[in-house]
Design a protein around this motif. Structure first.
Motif, mmCIF file in Angstrom:
data_model
loop_
_atom_site.group_PDB
_atom_site.id
_atom_site.type_symbol
_atom_site.label_atom_id
_atom_site.label_comp_id
_atom_site.label_asym_id
_atom_site.label_seq_id
_atom_site.Cartn_x
_atom_site.Cartn_y
_atom_site.Cartn_z
ATOM 1 N N GLU A 118 0.828 -1.206 0.000
ATOM 2 C CA GLU A 118 0.000 0.000 0.000
ATOM 3 C C GLU A 118 0.868 1.263 0.000
ATOM 4 O O GLU A 118 0.367 2.358 -0.210
ATOM 5 C CB GLU A 118 -0.867 0.038 1.268
ATOM 6 N N HIS A 246 -0.184 4.661 9.154
ATOM 7 C CA HIS A 246 -0.203 3.288 8.627
ATOM 8 C C HIS A 246 -0.187 3.286 7.108
ATOM 9 O O HIS A 246 -0.831 4.117 6.488
ATOM 10 C CB HIS A 246 -1.440 2.548 9.138
ATOM 11 N N ASN A 247 0.526 2.366 6.544
ATOM 12 C CA ASN A 247 0.659 2.230 5.094
ATOM 13 C C ASN A 247 1.192 3.509 4.443
ATOM 14 O O ASN A 247 0.949 3.780 3.275
ATOM 15 C CB ASN A 247 -0.674 1.826 4.445
HETATM 16 C C1 LIG Z 1 -2.712 -1.304 5.221
HETATM 17 O O1 LIG Z 1 -2.684 -2.120 4.059
HETATM 18 C C2 LIG Z 1 -3.030 -3.475 4.296
HETATM 19 C C3 LIG Z 1 -2.781 -4.258 3.015
HETATM 20 O O2 LIG Z 1 -3.545 -3.739 1.951
HETATM 21 C C4 LIG Z 1 -4.458 -3.551 4.803
HETATM 22 O O3 LIG Z 1 -4.818 -4.889 5.065
HETATM 23 C C5 LIG Z 1 -4.586 -2.713 6.074
HETATM 24 O O4 LIG Z 1 -5.941 -2.683 6.498
HETATM 25 C C6 LIG Z 1 -4.101 -1.285 5.842
HETATM 26 N N1 LIG Z 1 -4.088 -0.582 7.109
HETATM 27 C C7 LIG Z 1 -4.633 0.617 7.287
HETATM 28 C C8 LIG Z 1 -4.614 1.162 8.683
HETATM 29 O O5 LIG Z 1 -5.108 1.258 6.366
#
Ligand SMILES: *[C@@H]1O[C@H](CO)[C@@H](O)[C@H](O)[C@H]1NC(C)=O
Ligand SMILES: Cc1cc2nc3c(=O)[nH]c(=O)nc-3n(C[C@H](O)[C@H](O)[C@H](O)COP(=O)(O)OP(=O)(O)OC[C@H]3O[C@@H](n4cnc5c(N)ncnc54)[C@H](O)[C@@H]3O)c2cc1C
Length: 424
Positions: A118, A246-247
């Motif tokens: 991501e 995150h990401n």
């Molecule tokens: C970050 O990316 C992962 C993989 O796509 C996903 O499963 C996760 O929910 C994401 N986390 C956030 C906080 O957006």
């Protein structure tokens, strides 16, 4: 007669230093065979979830080599100093770029071996980038360079032999023309060739953690949002800044407040041993990983925070769910080029700097960019020589490392054991 050139390059360590090196080498478009060996047993290194100041060399690296064109950082506009009451006592306008280790790592993996995430879009491969590999679960356990020849210059005619211990327990061997050690402050290769260079504990640790910016109060947001904020008092220092969330998201409301709290623990004192023993009873020497801190130690630390820190800092410490602890250490190598130019040390393997400098990642980028330039000159050079190209690089990186190492020690000693001008 034209001499053999280094084509088959092995990098030890697949953290930021090893990846900076791998990406910089593939961008030379010389069809090199580049392999990273990383001892960690999983395909991706684990996020310590913590902040990194993107210094000038980091910014230069990504603006030159990041083909994913990812936005990497949150800008901090001011440096603030607060007192115990939480009032601003000094403020300086200064822009600094704050990023996170996991964002840099994923952007580098997208560029190097096309790992999808991501964090960044994977760029299309370009001609001449050669072959790249990232082999995890591979610990380089030994290395043999060929018997030295009488030639004074670089000689790539005989390969270096490496022994690799796989996570499965099996052992294999491989060959390389040139080996680059980006295997961190406890470097296996540095220990083999320079056994007297030791990593020493500085007498204090960094407690570290992050908390979502959406979870903090208005008064905390006032001192932490897009600011680099410090509090000093005798034997203690805490600082905080905003980093991507995150990401790798940079969206306001979803970013993280990253804090670093330096606390003294005399070596092998009962409090030090207690601190570094995790919740499964295992004693750690350098890093007590996220999730390993014992509940009673962490509640003690949070209550100490309420006693000694400004309320905004006590709040972010108190709201942190998974803190971790990193012992502060010193190490600086006496050389960057070993075995007649067949092995080079970069990043933390060359010098493990104290975090006060906020320059470890910059150093790794600086070393890798310079070494890629030197390798390019070696590939272009005529029939003889070559060693002076590497010794020129070595002089630059050792100068950089020594200067930062010294200033890190001065900053740390002053704030932990001396009198800081901003301390009350
Ligand atoms: C970050 O990316 C992962 C993989 O796509 C996903 O499963 C996760 O929910 C994401 N986390 C956030 C906080 O957006
Ligand atoms: C998992 C991880 C998370 C980090 N998180 C942060 C952070 O959040 N904030 C921050 O400021 N800094 C962090 N750091 C430190 C930061 O990466 C470095 O200070 C800096 O980027 C330069 O480091 P380096 O790549 O030279 O060495 P390091 O980052 O120490 O990496 C060395 C790598 O070499 C591997 N290795 C060691 N020995 C061998 C061997 N014999 N064979 C094969 N592989 C070997 C290690 O597993 C490691 O991945 C982290 C480091 C790691 C490894």
């Amino acid at each position: 007669m034209s001499l053999p050139k280094p084509k088959n390059i092995v990098i030890l360590g697949g953290s930021l230093g090893g990846l900076f090196m791998g990406v910089a080498l593939m961008r030379l478009h010389r069809n090199l065979n580049i392999r990273i060996f990383e001892r960690n047993p999983t395909a991706l290194l684990h996020d310590q979830g913590a902040g990194v100041v993107a210094g000038p060399d980091v910014q230069h690296f990504f603006s030159t080599h990041d083909r994913t064109r990812t936005h990497l950082s949150v800008a901090s506009q001011q440096r603030l100093y607060v007192n115990k009451k939480g009032e601003t006592i000094d403020c300086e306008d200064r822009t600094q770029q704050m990023t996170s280790w996991d964002l840099l790592y994923h952007v580098l993996r997208a560029n190097y071996d096309g790992v999808k995430s991501e964090y960044a879009k994977v760029p299309d491969p370009e001609d001449g980038e050669g072959s790249v590999a990232y082999e995890y679960g591979c610990t380089v356990s030994d290395i043999k360079t060929p018997k030295s020849t009488p030639r004074p210059d670089l000689d790539f005619s005989q390969p270096i032999k490496l022994t690799i211990k796989h996570h499965s327990g099996s052992i294999s061997t491989t060959e390389a023309d040139l080996v680059i050690a980006a295997d961190g402050p406890s470097s296996t290769l540095r220990a083999k060739y320079l056994p007297d260079i030791k990593r020493t504990y500085a007498g204090y640790v960094a407690w570290r953690g992050t908390v979502s910016e959406s979870a903090i109060s208005t008064s905390a947001a006032k001192v932490f949002t897009e600011k680099f904020t410090f509090f000093h008092s005798p034997n203690t220092q805490i600082l905080a800044y905003l980093i991507p969330g995150h990401n790798g998201t940079l969206e306001p409301g979803h970013r993280l407040v990253n804090w670093v709290w330096y606390v003294n623990y005399p070596e092998n004192s009962p409090s030090h041993m207690d601190l570094m023993t995790d919740n499964a009873g295992k004693r750690h020497h350098i890093t007590l990983p996220a999730g390993g801190v014992r509940e009673e130690i962490w509640s003690g630390q949070k209550s100490y925070a309420r006693d000694v820190l400004p309320h905004q800092f006590a709040e972010i410490v108190g709201k942190t769910v998974v803190p971790f602890v990193q012992a502060i250490t010193d190490v600086v190598s006496s050389s960057a080029v070993l075995e007649k130019g067949r092995i080079c040390l970069i990043g933390d393997a060359l010098a493990g700097l104290r975090p006060h400098t906020a320059m470890s990642t910059s150093q790794a980028a600086f070393d890798a960019l310079g070494l890629a330039g030197a390798i390019e000159r070696l590939l272009d050079s005529g029939d003889s020589g070559g060693m002076e190209v590497l010794t020129g690089w070595e002089e630059e990186v050792l100068g950089y490392a020594r200067r930062l190492q010294k200033s890190g020690v001065e900053m740390g000693e002053r704030s932990q054991f001396g009198e800081h001008p901003m301390a009350e």
